[in-house]
Design an enzyme around this catalytic site. Structure first.
Site, mmCIF file in Angstrom:
data_model
loop_
_atom_site.group_PDB
_atom_site.id
_atom_site.type_symbol
_atom_site.label_atom_id
_atom_site.label_comp_id
_atom_site.label_asym_id
_atom_site.label_seq_id
_atom_site.Cartn_x
_atom_site.Cartn_y
_atom_site.Cartn_z
ATOM 1 C CD GLU A 146 -8.156 -5.009 1.309
ATOM 2 O OE1 GLU A 146 -7.960 -3.983 0.941
ATOM 3 O OE2 GLU A 146 -6.849 -5.912 1.210
ATOM 4 C CB SER A 193 -0.847 0.069 1.240
ATOM 5 O OG SER A 193 -0.235 -0.358 2.544
ATOM 6 C CD GLU A 223 -2.886 -8.649 -3.084
ATOM 7 O OE1 GLU A 223 -3.270 -9.019 -4.136
ATOM 8 O OE2 GLU A 223 -2.418 -7.528 -2.465
ATOM 9 C CG ASP A 256 2.024 -6.718 1.428
ATOM 10 O OD1 ASP A 256 1.591 -7.738 1.416
ATOM 11 O OD2 ASP A 256 1.165 -5.781 1.524
#
Length: 276
Positions: free
Chosen positions: A184, A47, A117, A85
């Site tokens: 999420e 992010s 992810e 991440d």
């Protein structure tokens, strides 16, 4: 707060039904403040592409960016588990490359775990990274790196088939060896079902009250990112306005010669000054 929070601490927290707290951080100073506040874990999220670099998505973030920011954050942390991440395309090309890149976040970035992810489609990759002795946090639901497929940042799992798919994704990640799963932007009741079905802790972001823990972007909760505030964010401060006021006051003080004052200056011995 005397002991280090670890991946094992995640499991123990779920067993004891103690909520896990997580926030993002991207630099040394903020990480030091957050860690000192008692947070359980810190995510160095991709992010940063949006809140630090000014992009519209996370897709421009590279491995070098993530290694750099992980290292900065890790130097400021004593208690929290630092999770790095894995950015777009760092684990999609091959399993070997995925393991190598995950290793960089641990070895160079000094993170204690990595996050990636994907669900069933990434189970094999997750297993390979775990087999390399690197803890992995999963991430399903709204996965920002898939924003182009989703057609934007949209809630996931609202239809029956997609809800079942998310449950299957969570179970596949658990089987692959993740120590935790981020959920999420999924409906609250679906998040509750997933949380009850898996033995590993779930960490919610826009996934309601029944997850085993919560995570938010630090810039969002501090009111320091003005581009967009998601529905699931609670702002605990309004730093945008505070900083704007402070900078405005500084500008006025300099222009009106109210700053610097005598107390802000350094003196020199007058006898030496005469010799200059």
């Amino acid at each position: 707060m005397n002991s280090k929070f670890t991946t094992q601490s995640f499991s123990k927290a779920k067993q004891k039904e103690e909520k896990i707290t997580m926030l993002t951080a991207y630099d040394y100073s903020m990480a030091q403040i957050i860690d000192g506040s008692g947070i359980d874990a810190i995510l160095v999220g991709d992010s940063l592409g949006m809140v630090m670099q000014g992009h519209d998505s996370t897709l421009e973030v590279t491995m070098d960016h993530m290694v750099y920011h992980c290292a900065c954050v890790s130097r400021g942390v004593k208690h929290a588990l630092v999770v790095g991440d894995m950015p777009f395309l760092s684990y999609h090309v091959s399993t070997e490359e995925a393991v190598r890149n995950a290793g960089r976040l641990i070895q160079e970035g000094k993170a204690g775990a990595v996050k990636l992810e994907g669900g069933k489609n990434m189970a094999g990759t997750v297993k390979a990274i775990v087999n390399a002795q690197i803890p992995v946090m999963g991430h399903i639901g709204l996965t920002p790196q898939s924003v182009n497929i989703f057609g934007g940042f949209k809630v996931q799992g609202k239809q029956e088939a997609k809800a079942r798919a998310l449950i299957e994704d969570a179970l596949a990640l658990e089987e692959a060896g993740v120590f935790s799963i981020v959920l999420e932007a999924v409906p609250e009741e679906l998040a509750r079902i997933i949380t009850e079905k898996v033995s590993v802790p779930t960490i919610g972001i826009g996934a309601g009250r029944y997850c085993d823990g919560q995570i938010l972007v630090i810039n969002d909760i501090l009111g320091a990112y003005s581009e967009f505030t998601p529905k699931f964010v609670k702002q605990y401060a309004h730093l945008n306005a505070t900083i704007t006021d402070a900078v405005g006051e500084y500008i006025q003080d300099v222009k009106s010669q109210k700053f610097p004052e005598k107390k802000h200056t350094y003196a020199m011995d007058e006898s030496l000054l005469k010799k200059v």
